[in-house]
Design an enzyme around this catalytic site. Structure first.
Site, PDB file in Angstrom:
ATOM      1  N   SER A 139       0.809  -1.217   0.000  1.00 19.71           N
ATOM      2  CA  SER A 139       0.000   0.000   0.000  1.00 19.71           C
ATOM      3  C   SER A 139       0.842   1.267   0.000  1.00 19.71           C
ATOM      4  CB  SER A 139      -0.880  -0.021   1.259  1.00 19.71           C
ATOM      5  OG  SER A 139      -1.492   1.217   1.457  1.00 19.71           O
TER       6      SER A 139
ATOM      7  N   TYR B 282      -1.416  -0.414  10.404  1.00 21.60           N
ATOM      8  CA  TYR B 282      -1.672  -1.112   9.132  1.00 21.60           C
ATOM      9  C   TYR B 282      -0.464  -0.962   8.206  1.00 21.60           C
ATOM     10  CZ  TYR B 282      -3.549  -1.521   4.330  1.00 21.60           C
ATOM     11  OH  TYR B 282      -3.746  -1.833   3.003  1.00 21.60           O
TER      12      TYR B 282
END
Ligand SMILES: NC(=O)c1ccc[n+]([C@@H]2O[C@H](COP(=O)([O-])OP(=O)(O)OC[C@H]3O[C@@H](n4cnc5c(N)ncnc54)[C@H](O)[C@@H]3O)[C@@H](O)[C@H]2O)c1
Length: 338
Positions: free
Chosen positions: A121, A145
């Site tokens: 990501s 995350y």
């Protein structure tokens, strides 16, 4: 991927995974979807009989063993992907995204699988020093995350250096489109805004709404991820994939209200602790090595997503009753008022 393969798509019942599974099947591959269905089973309806579905939890070695058996490649998309939520459930997030990913990787290696595609990501860059962000920028992951994504990129590098795996790492931005959950209040600002409009409620923005993002339509990530395996230049060489069209969250909310033709207004609440203000990427490496070009504009992608969402109708938001650090849970979640 020139020759036909048997491919495991872990997290294949999810938003991106279900599109990837279908695209791989369309390209003639044998596809097995692996998922524990925490995100629901609704996307399975899109699969024909050509896609095998295996229920399993990537945190359990036995399940992963069953998932990878007989496969030649793994596309690993299974994750708990709510970035803002990860701040108040860091252990749960790490269990799924780090330990679960390691379990899947270990069983892939044990099965003799080489090609392993991982969806990382833009979050791994954290607060960028400069935009648009190139792949060479420092990885200053600054939420739980993002840390899990960065950590697993490192595991892949290590097992690649040990000669055990051929990793392909894509760093996606904010992907949206049909099949993205509209009932998840923690992530996916596009479906959240659309769902709010469908419910006749004002879209809610954290902070001033001037956060800038490159919202990328689903088809602009699915094709490149399916093209990546076999590209020697991209082995263990992370690549940004997504659009270079940038919008503020406020613009997105206003476009959504306008396109949906509803008489609503944007509402503002206090910002979330971990939100990065401006983050979007440079995709010249993808253009050069993959011939990549995002094709769908925000206006068009939003239009297609709204058509799909109207077909689905308004959804009740599903809140987690579980938190590990209550004082870091934004009040809008505890009051269930997103
Ligand atoms: N959507 C985005 O904007 C975006 C951006 C960057 C990276 N990514 C990454 O792409 C991947 C797919 O994202 P998505 O938006 O489709 O998310 P999603 O939540 O729709 O899909 C994730 C899938 O993983 C499954 N899953 C979760 N925990 C599991 C477990 N323990 N075992 C087996 N399956 C499990 C869920 O049931 C779900 O079907 C994720 O790895 C995510 O981090 C997404």
């Amino acid at each position: 991927m020139a020759e036909t393969k048997k491919i495991l798509v872990a997290g294949g019942a999810g938003f991106i995974g279900s599109h990837v599974a279908q695209e791989l099947e369309k390209r003639g591959h044998q596809v097995r979807v692996f998922d524990n269905f925490v995100g629901g089973k609704q996307n399975l309806e899109c699969f024909g009989s050509g896609i095998e579905v295996v229920e399993g939890d990537c945190c359990k070695a036995k399940d992963c063993r069953k998932g990878v058996k007989g496969c030649d490649a793994v596309f690993h998309l299974a994750a708990h992907a709510a970035e803002g939520q990860s701040v108040f459930i860091p252990a749960f997030n790490a269990e799924t995204n780090i330990l679960g990913s390691i379990r899947m990787l270990s069983e892939a290696i044990n099965e003799g699988i080489s090609d392993f595609v991982f969806t990382s990501s833009i979050a791994t860059y954290g607060k960028p020093e400069k935009v648009p962000i190139k792949e060479t920028a420092p990885l200053n992951a600054d939420d739980p995350y993002a840390i899990t994504k960065k950590a697993f990129e490192d595991y892949l590098r290590v097992y690649h250096e040990l000669g055990q795996i051929t990793p392909y790492i894509v760093r996606f931005f904010n992907v949206y489109g049909p099949r993205q959950r509209m009932d998840d209040p923690y992530r996916g600002v596009v479906p959240i805004f659309i769902n709010k409009c469908l419910k006749g409620e004002n879209p809610v923005i954290f902070g001033d709404g001037l956060q800038k993002r490159a919202f990328t339509y689903i088809s602009d990530v699915v094709e490149p991820i399916c093209d990546i395996v076999g590209n020697k230049k991209l082995v263990n060489n992370p690549i940004n994939i997504g659009t270079e069209e940038v919008h503020t969250v406020k613009e997105l909310a206003e476009m959504t209200i306008e396109q949906m033709g509803v008489d609503l207004e944007v509402e503002f609440v206090s910002k979330r602790t971990s939100d990065v203000k401006v983050t979007y990427c440079d995709t010249s490496k993808a253009k050069e090595l993959l011939g990549y070009q995002a094709k769908v504009s925000m206006e068009k992608g939003l239009e297609k997503t709204i058509v799909w969402a109207k077909g689905m109708g308004p959804q009740e938001f599903r809140y987690f009753d579980y938190t590990e650090i209550p004082k870091l849970t934004h009040g809008i979640y505890t009051s269930k008022k997103i």
